[in-house]
Motif scaffolding. Structure first.
Motif, short mmCIF file in Angstrom:
data_model
loop_
_atom_site.label_atom_id
_atom_site.label_comp_id
_atom_site.label_asym_id
_atom_site.label_seq_id
_atom_site.Cartn_x
_atom_site.Cartn_y
_atom_site.Cartn_z
N SER A 134 -32.59 43.77 -8.63
CA SER A 134 -31.62 44.58 -7.92
C SER A 134 -32.25 45.18 -6.67
N ASP A 135 -33.49 45.65 -6.77
CA ASP A 135 -34.20 46.20 -5.62
C ASP A 135 -34.41 45.13 -4.55
N ASP A 136 -34.79 43.92 -4.98
CA ASP A 136 -34.97 42.81 -4.04
C ASP A 136 -33.66 42.48 -3.34
N LYS A 137 -32.57 42.44 -4.10
CA LYS A 137 -31.27 42.12 -3.53
C LYS A 137 -30.86 43.19 -2.51
N THR A 138 -31.07 44.44 -2.85
CA THR A 138 -30.74 45.53 -1.93
C THR A 138 -31.58 45.43 -0.67
N ALA A 139 -32.87 45.15 -0.82
CA ALA A 139 -33.77 45.06 0.34
C ALA A 139 -33.37 43.92 1.27
N VAL A 140 -33.06 42.75 0.71
CA VAL A 140 -32.72 41.61 1.56
C VAL A 140 -31.34 41.81 2.20
N LEU A 141 -30.40 42.42 1.49
CA LEU A 141 -29.08 42.69 2.09
C LEU A 141 -29.18 43.73 3.20
N THR A 142 -30.01 44.73 3.02
CA THR A 142 -30.23 45.74 4.06
C THR A 142 -30.82 45.08 5.30
N THR A 170 -36.98 35.54 0.51
CA THR A 170 -37.08 35.10 1.89
C THR A 170 -35.69 34.86 2.48
N LEU A 171 -35.61 34.85 3.79
CA LEU A 171 -34.36 34.57 4.46
C LEU A 171 -33.85 33.19 4.08
N THR A 172 -34.74 32.23 4.01
CA THR A 172 -34.36 30.87 3.66
C THR A 172 -33.71 30.83 2.29
N ARG A 173 -34.31 31.50 1.33
CA ARG A 173 -33.74 31.55 -0.03
C ARG A 173 -32.41 32.27 -0.03
N PHE A 174 -32.31 33.37 0.69
CA PHE A 174 -31.06 34.13 0.79
C PHE A 174 -29.95 33.25 1.36
N LEU A 175 -30.25 32.50 2.43
CA LEU A 175 -29.24 31.63 3.03
C LEU A 175 -28.80 30.54 2.06
N ARG A 176 -29.75 29.96 1.33
CA ARG A 176 -29.40 28.93 0.34
C ARG A 176 -28.51 29.51 -0.75
N LYS A 196 -24.99 30.10 0.59
CA LYS A 196 -24.22 28.85 0.75
C LYS A 196 -23.77 28.30 -0.59
N GLU A 197 -24.61 28.48 -1.62
CA GLU A 197 -24.28 27.96 -2.95
C GLU A 197 -23.37 28.89 -3.72
N GLY A 198 -23.08 30.05 -3.16
CA GLY A 198 -22.22 31.01 -3.85
C GLY A 198 -22.94 31.81 -4.92
N GLY A 199 -24.26 31.76 -4.93
CA GLY A 199 -25.04 32.48 -5.94
C GLY A 199 -25.37 33.89 -5.54
#
Length: 121
Positions: free
Chosen positions: A16-24, A108-114, A117-120
């Motif tokens: 959850s912390d990782d998700k919040t950090a990457v979305l921020t 990573t940004l690359t993982r976030f973008l994937r 795109k995959e709806g995950g």
């Protein structure tokens, strides 16, 4: 609470912390740049530059600079987005902000973008 349940809660909290950090970090990026990153078919380009920038940010000292040669305005736009997500700013050089105390997101940004795109996400 049992030890196993505590471990699962820590893992969930960490994700959850990782998700919040990457979305921020993602929301710091200009909307035009976010759209270019989402639609880009240049995932190898993005991944290569992201790896270079993340390594530089984690290992640089003092007045170190990272110089990247960019071919065209579109690649430069993508590079700006990559830098914004990874807590840097770009002029002609990538330079780590001295005032930033936040850690680089584990995702990573690359993982976030994937994942996006995959709806995950």
């Amino acid at each position: 609470m049992k030890a196993h349940a505590k471990t699962r809660a820590k893992v969930r909290g960490s994700k959850s912390d990782d998700k919040t950090a990457v979305l921020t970090a993602w929301h710091r990026v200009d909307c035009r740049t976010r759209e270019a990153l989402r639609r880009s078919f240049l995932s190898d380009f993005i991944e290569h530059y992201e790896t270079c920038i993340r390594t530089f940010v984690m290992e640089s000292h003092g007045d170190d600079h990272l110089v990247l040669h960019v071919q065209d305005p579109f690649h430069r736009l993508l590079l700006h987005g990559i830098c914004e997500v990874n807590f840097c700013y770009v002029l002609t050089r990538v330079k780590k902000k001295k005032t930033t105390s936040a850690a680089i997101p584990n995702i990573t940004l690359t993982r976030f973008l994937r994942l996006s795109k995959e709806g995950g996400w």
